[in-house]
Design a protein around this motif. Sequence first.
Motif, PDB file in Angstrom:
ATOM      1  N   ASP A 147       2.101   1.727  -3.421  1.00  0.00           N
ATOM      2  CA  ASP A 147       1.016   2.245  -4.256  1.00  0.00           C
ATOM      3  C   ASP A 147       0.829   3.750  -4.058  1.00  0.00           C
ATOM      4  O   ASP A 147       0.673   4.500  -5.024  1.00  0.00           O
ATOM      5  CB  ASP A 147      -0.298   1.524  -3.937  1.00  0.00           C
ATOM      6  N   ILE A 148       0.831   4.192  -2.814  1.00  0.00           N
ATOM      7  CA  ILE A 148       0.611   5.612  -2.527  1.00  0.00           C
ATOM      8  C   ILE A 148       1.734   6.469  -3.096  1.00  0.00           C
ATOM      9  O   ILE A 148       1.481   7.502  -3.734  1.00  0.00           O
ATOM     10  CB  ILE A 148       0.470   5.840  -1.005  1.00  0.00           C
ATOM     11  N   LEU A 175      -4.525   5.752  -5.775  1.00  0.00           N
ATOM     12  CA  LEU A 175      -4.477   6.552  -4.561  1.00  0.00           C
ATOM     13  C   LEU A 175      -5.704   6.307  -3.685  1.00  0.00           C
ATOM     14  O   LEU A 175      -5.598   6.261  -2.453  1.00  0.00           O
ATOM     15  CB  LEU A 175      -4.377   8.043  -4.907  1.00  0.00           C
ATOM     16  N   ARG A 226       0.828  -1.208   0.000  1.00  0.00           N
ATOM     17  CA  ARG A 226       0.000   0.000   0.000  1.00  0.00           C
ATOM     18  C   ARG A 226       0.864   1.261   0.000  1.00  0.00           C
ATOM     19  O   ARG A 226       0.547   2.238  -0.680  1.00  0.00           O
ATOM     20  CB  ARG A 226      -0.929  -0.009   1.227  1.00  0.00           C
TER      21      ARG A 226
END
Length: 213
Positions: free
Chosen positions: A25-26, A127, A22
């Motif tokens: 990903d951000i 996002l 995560r």
Amino acid sequence: MKVIPSSIEHPVHPSVTSIKKRILDILGAIIGLAITGIVAIPIAIAMWLDDRGNIFYSQTRCGLDGKLFKMWKFRSMIEDADRQKHLVENQAKGYIFKNENDPRITKVGGFLRRTSLDEFPQFWNVLKGEMSLVGTRPPTTDEVSMYDKHHFKRLRVKPGITGEWQVRGRSQVLDFEAIVRMDLEYQKRWSVFYDINLILQTVAVVLARKGAC
């Protein structure tokens, strides 16, 4: 639409709950959206000169466990492309739709697809947590409505901007079952480092314009 098998049959994949994934990903989404903001202006101008209409295109896709979400792209086809889909021959095998010379694609849209710039607005989906940088190819609701039981296994992970199918042929992969096998192979091999490896391979493939439609 068929009922999607419950998570009891298909337990949550480790990538879904991974904090490291995560974070990746951000960070990737923030960088991607910054680039999207820069290229949006020249793309909008090119679209205005070529085929006036909305700069963005959205479509309902099936995400993790079949959850519906609105996926965003830079528009690469004429405005009423979805209504004209039945007029275009499907050259793919199975529950996907592809046509190498789709007449609905605009001149600017062809460039966007060859360079994968049309995908950049999906960083917003990443996002928001609806997609990941790396995952499965995000299926349409029409595709999922035709799934057989084993196909639903590919929905155990979030859909990705890139994935195995991107680095192994992109639009040249015309067999749905081959895509399913690649998606399931990704699930077996997944790790954060494997994601990073696929991202780097994707950059190389895009720059070389291999397999682009």
